[in-house]
Scaffold this motif. Structure first.
Motif, PDB file in Angstrom:
ATOM      1  N   VAL A 186       0.774  -1.448   0.493  1.00  0.00           N
ATOM      2  CA  VAL A 186       0.019  -0.100  -0.194  1.00  0.00           C
ATOM      3  C   VAL A 186       1.092   1.271   0.205  1.00  0.00           C
ATOM      4  N   ALA A 187       0.340   2.276  -0.843  1.00  0.00           N
ATOM      5  CA  ALA A 187       1.566   3.330  -1.009  1.00  0.00           C
ATOM      6  C   ALA A 187       0.775   4.817  -0.714  1.00  0.00           C
ATOM      7  N   SER A 188       0.996   6.081  -0.729  1.00  0.00           N
ATOM      8  CA  SER A 188       0.145   7.101  -0.246  1.00  0.00           C
ATOM      9  C   SER A 188       1.485   7.827  -0.550  1.00  0.00           C
ATOM     10  N   ASN A 189       1.034   9.476  -0.441  1.00  0.00           N
ATOM     11  CA  ASN A 189       2.123  10.571  -0.093  1.00  0.00           C
ATOM     12  C   ASN A 189       1.923  11.054   1.063  1.00  0.00           C
ATOM     13  N   ILE A 190       1.069  10.548   1.867  1.00  0.00           N
ATOM     14  CA  ILE A 190       0.327  10.385   3.483  1.00  0.00           C
ATOM     15  C   ILE A 190       0.774   8.877   4.544  1.00  0.00           C
ATOM     16  N   THR A 191       1.648   8.740   4.626  1.00  0.00           N
ATOM     17  CA  THR A 191       2.505   8.001   5.749  1.00  0.00           C
ATOM     18  C   THR A 191       1.032   7.509   6.445  1.00  0.00           C
ATOM     19  N   THR A 192      -0.054   8.400   7.041  1.00  0.00           N
ATOM     20  CA  THR A 192      -0.918   7.691   7.919  1.00  0.00           C
ATOM     21  C   THR A 192      -1.944   6.579   7.509  1.00  0.00           C
ATOM     22  N   ALA A 193      -2.271   7.096   5.957  1.00  0.00           N
ATOM     23  CA  ALA A 193      -3.307   6.729   5.092  1.00  0.00           C
ATOM     24  C   ALA A 193      -2.630   5.661   5.000  1.00  0.00           C
ATOM     25  N   ALA A 194      -1.670   5.251   4.887  1.00  0.00           N
ATOM     26  CA  ALA A 194      -1.303   3.934   4.085  1.00  0.00           C
ATOM     27  C   ALA A 194      -0.919   3.033   5.563  1.00  0.00           C
ATOM     28  N   GLU A 195      -0.749   4.042   6.501  1.00  0.00           N
ATOM     29  CA  GLU A 195      -0.905   3.029   7.839  1.00  0.00           C
ATOM     30  C   GLU A 195      -1.579   2.021   8.013  1.00  0.00           C
ATOM     31  N   LYS A 196      -2.497   3.504   8.202  1.00  0.00           N
ATOM     32  CA  LYS A 196      -3.971   2.631   8.600  1.00  0.00           C
ATOM     33  C   LYS A 196      -4.477   1.961   7.521  1.00  0.00           C
ATOM     34  N   VAL A 197      -4.325   1.465   5.902  1.00  0.00           N
ATOM     35  CA  VAL A 197      -4.832   0.670   5.289  1.00  0.00           C
ATOM     36  C   VAL A 197      -3.677  -0.706   5.289  1.00  0.00           C
ATOM     37  N   GLN A 198      -2.978  -0.085   5.942  1.00  0.00           N
ATOM     38  CA  GLN A 198      -1.962  -1.264   5.501  1.00  0.00           C
ATOM     39  C   GLN A 198      -2.681  -2.400   7.338  1.00  0.00           C
ATOM     40  N   LEU A 199      -3.158  -1.481   8.774  1.00  0.00           N
ATOM     41  CA  LEU A 199      -3.649  -2.683   9.421  1.00  0.00           C
ATOM     42  C   LEU A 199      -4.614  -3.289   8.698  1.00  0.00           C
ATOM     43  N   ALA A 224      -2.800  -9.554   7.287  1.00  0.00           N
ATOM     44  CA  ALA A 224      -3.307 -10.683   8.086  1.00  0.00           C
ATOM     45  C   ALA A 224      -2.354 -11.882   8.180  1.00  0.00           C
ATOM     46  N   PRO A 225      -2.446 -12.710   9.243  1.00  0.00           N
ATOM     47  CA  PRO A 225      -1.194 -14.018   8.795  1.00  0.00           C
ATOM     48  C   PRO A 225      -1.521 -14.628   7.804  1.00  0.00           C
ATOM     49  N   ARG A 226      -2.385 -14.755   6.279  1.00  0.00           N
ATOM     50  CA  ARG A 226      -2.579 -15.046   5.094  1.00  0.00           C
ATOM     51  C   ARG A 226      -1.919 -13.859   4.201  1.00  0.00           C
ATOM     52  N   PHE A 227      -1.422 -12.555   4.538  1.00  0.00           N
ATOM     53  CA  PHE A 227      -1.706 -11.980   3.598  1.00  0.00           C
ATOM     54  C   PHE A 227      -1.494 -10.124   4.282  1.00  0.00           C
ATOM     55  N   ARG A 228       0.038 -10.604   3.904  1.00  0.00           N
ATOM     56  CA  ARG A 228       0.881  -9.349   4.647  1.00  0.00           C
ATOM     57  C   ARG A 228       1.240  -8.071   3.193  1.00  0.00           C
ATOM     58  N   VAL A 229       0.966  -6.975   4.145  1.00  0.00           N
ATOM     59  CA  VAL A 229       0.852  -5.670   3.603  1.00  0.00           C
ATOM     60  C   VAL A 229       2.071  -5.123   4.249  1.00  0.00           C
ATOM     61  N   TYR A 230       2.891  -4.449   3.557  1.00  0.00           N
ATOM     62  CA  TYR A 230       3.791  -3.622   3.591  1.00  0.00           C
ATOM     63  C   TYR A 230       3.182  -2.468   2.667  1.00  0.00           C
ATOM     64  N   THR A 231       3.756  -1.043   3.401  1.00  0.00           N
ATOM     65  CA  THR A 231       3.878   0.426   3.003  1.00  0.00           C
ATOM     66  C   THR A 231       5.291   0.705   2.319  1.00  0.00           C
ATOM     67  N   ASN A 232       4.973   1.797   1.202  1.00  0.00           N
ATOM     68  CA  ASN A 232       5.876   2.272   0.393  1.00  0.00           C
ATOM     69  C   ASN A 232       5.150   3.849   0.087  1.00  0.00           C
ATOM     70  N   PRO A 233       7.077   4.594  -0.264  1.00  0.00           N
ATOM     71  CA  PRO A 233       5.853   6.207  -0.094  1.00  0.00           C
ATOM     72  C   PRO A 233       6.328   6.469  -1.546  1.00  0.00           C
ATOM     73  N   ASP A 234       6.328   5.630  -2.785  1.00  0.00           N
ATOM     74  CA  ASP A 234       6.125   6.187  -3.962  1.00  0.00           C
ATOM     75  C   ASP A 234       4.688   5.102  -4.500  1.00  0.00           C
ATOM     76  N   PRO A 235       3.888   5.994  -4.268  1.00  0.00           N
ATOM     77  CA  PRO A 235       2.347   5.270  -5.003  1.00  0.00           C
ATOM     78  C   PRO A 235       2.786   5.281  -6.503  1.00  0.00           C
ATOM     79  N   LEU A 236       3.064   6.159  -7.720  1.00  0.00           N
ATOM     80  CA  LEU A 236       3.672   6.672  -8.781  1.00  0.00           C
ATOM     81  C   LEU A 236       3.830   5.207  -8.708  1.00  0.00           C
ATOM     82  N   GLY A 237       4.804   4.931  -8.171  1.00  0.00           N
ATOM     83  CA  GLY A 237       5.715   3.596  -8.877  1.00  0.00           C
ATOM     84  C   GLY A 237       4.946   1.918  -8.651  1.00  0.00           C
TER      85      GLY A 237
END
Length: 318
Positions: free
Chosen positions: A127-140, A144-157
């Motif tokens: 999950v990527a966004s220019n707004i870190t807190t938004a990406a972190e909220k979506v990450q949470l 899930a135990p079988r779906f690992r979510v990472y954050t990234n600061p490059d939404p376009l990429g």
């Protein structure tokens, strides 16, 4: 985490898979389909997150409809669509952000074949966004135990990785349909990644993002799985099916077909070198056969693999 109310726009396989992940984490999920009976305004009432999993062709129309619905100023938009708009070459995020300039927009993309996620097979996404807190909220919300979510600061990429790899998946399907072997497939995927980076850099994305889950990871998944609709387009064309028949019988949309056309418009306008994309385009247009497309790629002028730009300092260090 406290319960969040999420509206998922698009009740296809991908939207449903994401809905199930969020619901399993205890969140309230409302699933909306353009072909359903519930109105968009009713679904969007009191939601914290609006996630779009609709096909590219419907993004702008739905975004305009959402604009007319009352939303909290705190609402976060998440886009899980992979594609480019033909008329403008805009990405889904650019469309949503233009429609809602004061809201955070988050991209969700990765090697996520929905059929495997529905079976609870292990997967990871970004999950990527220019707004870190938004990406972190979506990450949470989706972790899930079988779906690992990472954050990234490059939404376009992150977004372009998921979009550009669809064209390469068509080429990979052709490769397997022609039974060209593992060596050819490895070369194709590697050079395909180089082409993705070249296009991505031109559009403003960061190189390193393409070597992560949303770039290389998604490329490997879709170039190696019959579950990929784009792979199926290439494979079935290679064994003699027509594009019209393939698309008519495909469950869902193969976004790579449209993306390839948009990329060729861009390549001609901006003089970007896209040899694999060009041959996929010519194949889809009926200008060449799968074998002719292969021959064109193999018979290009010989060249170095990389052009290294090394800067040497006064003390001799690189």
């Amino acid at each position: 985490m406290q319960e969040t109310t999420i509206a998922i726009l698009g009740a296809g396989a991908w939207g449903t898979a994401l809905a199930n992940l969020a619901a399993a984490n205890g969140h309230k999920v409302k699933l909306w389909s353009r072909h359903g009976t519930e109105t968009l305004e009713a679904v969007l009432q009191d939601v914290h997150i609006v996630l779009s999993a609709i096909s590219m062709k419907g993004v702008r129309d739905v975004a305009l409809q959402v604009q007319s619905c009352p939303l909290s100023p705190e609402t976060i938009f998440v886009t899980a669509t992979k594609g480019l708009e033909p008329q403008t070459t805009a990405t889904p995020t650019q469309i949503w952000q233009a429609a809602f300039p004061n809201h955070p927009v988050v991209v969700l993309s990765g090697p996520n074949l929905s059929a495997e996620i529905q079976k609870s097979l292990p997967a990871a996404t970004v999950v990527a966004s220019n707004i870190t807190t938004a990406a972190e909220k979506v990450q949470l919300i989706f972790s899930a135990p079988r779906f690992r979510v990472y954050t990234n600061p490059d939404p376009l990429g992150v977004e372009l990785g998921g979009t550009l790899k669809n064209v390469m998946a068509i080429a990979a399907g052709v490769c397997d349909g022609l039974q060209l072997g593992t060596n050819a497939k490895a070369a194709l995927v590697t050079r395909g990644l180089t082409e993705m980076v070249r296009i991505g850099n031109f559009l403003g994305a960061k190189t390193e993002t393409f070597y992560g889950l949303s770039g290389l990871g998604d490329l490997l998944a879709t170039c190696n799985s019959p579950l990929s609709r784009n792979y199926q387009v290439g494979y079935q064309m290679a064994i003699g099916q027509t594009l019209t028949n393939i698309l008519a019988n495909l469950p869902g949309t193969a976004e790579g077909v449209n993306t390839c056309q948009v990329l060729m418009q861009l390549a001609k306008q901006q003089n970007i070198y896209m040899p694999i994309t060009e041959q996929v385009y010519r194949l889809l247009q009926g200008e060449v056969t799968p074998q002719q497309a292969l021959d064109e790629l193999m018979l290009r002028d010989i060249k170095p693999e990389f052009h290294f730009n090394l800067k040497i300092s006064d003390d001799g260090n690189i």
